[in-house]
Scaffold this active site. Structure first.
Site, short mmCIF file in Angstrom:
data_model
loop_
_atom_site.label_atom_id
_atom_site.label_comp_id
_atom_site.label_asym_id
_atom_site.label_seq_id
_atom_site.Cartn_x
_atom_site.Cartn_y
_atom_site.Cartn_z
N LEU A 44 -3.90 4.65 2.80
CA LEU A 44 -2.73 5.02 3.60
C LEU A 44 -1.54 5.16 2.66
O LEU A 44 -1.41 4.41 1.69
CB LEU A 44 -2.43 3.95 4.66
CG LEU A 44 -3.34 3.90 5.89
CD1 LEU A 44 -3.10 2.61 6.67
CD2 LEU A 44 -3.11 5.11 6.79
N ASP A 45 -0.65 6.10 2.97
CA ASP A 45 0.57 6.26 2.18
C ASP A 45 1.44 5.01 2.33
O ASP A 45 1.34 4.29 3.34
CB ASP A 45 1.36 7.49 2.64
CG ASP A 45 0.67 8.79 2.25
OD1 ASP A 45 0.01 8.81 1.20
OD2 ASP A 45 0.80 9.78 3.01
#
Length: 241
Positions: A44-45
């Site tokens: 995930l960013d």
């Protein structure tokens, strides 16, 4: 009872906190349990939160490629009227618009994101072209021709209060939610970027099964009661008090 390091294996479901990188959580877990063989089923960013499937031990890291192909579900917020170079809130603003789309326009555009669609990966992504990650080209100010990819999505509009458009999307592997926000902005004629992103589900694993990712930074935290098998079953149920 303390588990021997080599006996710690399984699936650990973690709710990634905002601002943390996926790999910083893996490093925290390595320090906590002393097992170096740790993988994941999708990063995930940093600005995103939600389900991170962490795979501990050789038996489970081998499942990474299989789990990466599983569908995922996200809750997202697109910010209309502003465009960024990365298509998300971490990017540089490259455009603004005063247009305020109507609800009818929003309903029409969001209805496009049903079933199979063609999507171009963003330049600021880890997708490789000619052996080099796209974000490496982007940081050099280069824009590389990218191929369309076919992905499957099911988008549901949750709420629209300009400038924020809230939606939930179920999607196949390789779908960029940032690109969906960007494409929505283009279709609405006002531009948009992805302001918030929360992964609600990865395969059969859901957010309500996760532990707080900040717990991995607590010395002595015992992960063993939270380890699951590949089907999501707890390997070592907590004792009934």
């Amino acid at each position: 009872m303390e588990l021997a390091t080599e006996s710690i294996e399984g699936v650990l479901l973690v709710d990634k906190p905002q601002g943390r990188t996926s790999f910083s959580l893996i490093r925290s877990l390595v320090r906590l349990i002393g097992v170096k063989k740790i993988g994941h089923a999708g990063t995930l960013d940093p600005f995103a939160t939600g389900v991170m499937v962490m795979l501990i031990g050789r038996k489970f890291t081998r499942l990474s490629d299989i789990m990466l192909f599983e569908d995922k579900e996200y809750a997202a917020v697109a910010h209309l009227g502003t465009t960024t170079d990365t298509y998300d809130c971490d990017g540089k603003i490259v455009g603004r618009s005063k247009k305020v789309p109507t609800m009818d326009e929003v309903l029409t555009c969001t209805s496009y994101f049903q079933g199979e669609i063609q999507q171009v990966p963003p330049m600021f992504s880890a997708k490789k072209v000619q052996g080099k990650k796209l974000y490496e080209y982007a940081r050099q100010g280069l824009s590389i021709e990218r191929r369309f990819a076919t992905v499957t999505v099911n988008l549901r509009l949750v709420k629209y209060e300009y400038p924020r458009l809230h939606f939930v999307v179920q999607c196949s592997k390789g779908t960029y939610i940032r690109s969906i926000a960007h494409e929505l902005g283009n279709m609405l004629g006002c531009g948009a970027y992805l302001e918030e992103l929360r992964r609600l589900r990865s395969g059969s694993f859901s957010i309500d099964q996760c532990i707080d990712g900040n717990l991995l930074d607590e010395p002595g935290f015992d992960v063993s009661p939270y380890l699951r098998d590949a089907n999501g079953l707890i390997l070592q149920p907590a004792p009934v008090l």
